[in-house]
Design an enzyme around this catalytic site. Sequence first.
Site, PDB file in Angstrom:
ATOM      1  N   THR A 105      36.345  51.245  38.069  1.00 26.18           N
ATOM      2  CA  THR A 105      35.761  51.912  36.565  1.00 26.18           C
ATOM      3  C   THR A 105      35.816  51.019  35.412  1.00 26.18           C
ATOM      4  O   THR A 105      35.230  51.282  34.410  1.00 26.18           O
ATOM      5  CB  THR A 105      36.836  53.041  36.293  1.00 26.18           C
ATOM      6  OG1 THR A 105      38.393  52.464  35.972  1.00 26.18           O
ATOM      7  CG2 THR A 105      37.147  54.016  37.437  1.00 26.18           C
ATOM      8  N   ASP A 154      42.729  33.219  35.353  1.00 25.95           N
ATOM      9  CA  ASP A 154      42.651  32.262  36.543  1.00 25.95           C
ATOM     10  C   ASP A 154      42.478  30.811  36.021  1.00 25.95           C
ATOM     11  O   ASP A 154      43.233  29.927  36.490  1.00 25.95           O
ATOM     12  CB  ASP A 154      41.525  32.463  37.277  1.00 25.95           C
ATOM     13  CG  ASP A 154      41.589  33.862  38.395  1.00 25.95           C
ATOM     14  OD1 ASP A 154      42.764  34.082  38.423  1.00 25.95           O
ATOM     15  OD2 ASP A 154      40.627  34.460  38.880  1.00 25.95           O
ATOM     16  N   ASP A 203      36.920  33.596  34.358  1.00 27.18           N
ATOM     17  CA  ASP A 203      38.013  34.554  34.171  1.00 27.18           C
ATOM     18  C   ASP A 203      39.113  33.619  33.391  1.00 27.18           C
ATOM     19  O   ASP A 203      39.538  32.655  34.044  1.00 27.18           O
ATOM     20  CB  ASP A 203      38.460  34.911  35.645  1.00 27.18           C
ATOM     21  CG  ASP A 203      39.777  35.795  35.634  1.00 27.18           C
ATOM     22  OD1 ASP A 203      40.821  35.466  35.176  1.00 27.18           O
ATOM     23  OD2 ASP A 203      39.543  36.899  36.110  1.00 27.18           O
ATOM     24  N   ARG A 216      42.395  45.864  34.550  1.00 32.76           N
ATOM     25  CA  ARG A 216      41.156  46.341  34.502  1.00 32.76           C
ATOM     26  C   ARG A 216      40.888  47.063  36.027  1.00 32.76           C
ATOM     27  O   ARG A 216      40.806  46.289  36.887  1.00 32.76           O
ATOM     28  CB  ARG A 216      40.161  45.487  33.859  1.00 32.76           C
ATOM     29  CG  ARG A 216      38.920  46.218  33.634  1.00 32.76           C
ATOM     30  CD  ARG A 216      37.868  45.601  33.178  1.00 32.76           C
ATOM     31  NE  ARG A 216      37.419  44.222  33.919  1.00 32.76           N
ATOM     32  CZ  ARG A 216      36.543  43.247  33.574  1.00 32.76           C
ATOM     33  NH1 ARG A 216      36.102  43.463  32.351  1.00 32.76           N
ATOM     34  NH2 ARG A 216      36.330  42.347  34.314  1.00 32.76           N
TER      35      ARG A 216
END
Length: 209
Positions: free
Chosen positions: A108, A203, A200, A104
Amino acid sequence: MGKLHVFDHPLIQHKVSMMRMKETVTKDFRELANEISLLMAYEVTRDLPLESREIETPICKTKANFVAGRSIGVVPILRAGLGMVDGILTLVPNAKVGHIGLYRDPETHMPVEYYCKLPVDAQDRTIIVVDPMLATGGSAVAAIDFIKQRGCKDIKLMNLLAAPEGVKTVMDAHPDVDIYVAALDEKLNDHAYIVPGLGDAGDRLFGTK
């Protein structure tokens, strides 16, 4: 028309809650993702067709049911989707595994493809796209786009957590794809993270943060 399936099984909800906790360590987080994926795959594969064959038990001959027709293909969205593959393979060990690499863009929030490799007979399989988080929906839409471009028509999306925004994005872009989630969360925050979420997933799965 695709549908949203939200799992309410107590074991799934319990394990999702454990994954959410910030003190859950990498080893436990990874094991929980694996266990939830196995439990979810049981339901995701519920509509696989069966065929009757004659077999012989130690007692007599009889008719028995076996899975028929389409085989399964599992396609994780890299890298976090890898944490869901083993659970599905435990349940469906003859499934083939493809990979789609997306990241990603931090500005944006749009997906960028860097890798796509599917089984050679992917178009003849029921494809289960897996990614722990369905946030904006951009990565899932892009992944399904790539899979459809390769001739696949029977596609399902499986996520641990989803935001309403992501669900809507996928359903608008791919109304023929069913979405299966362990939990539907409240919303996305200003950084496009799911709230309350679990942080996340990549992670936490791989211990990189």
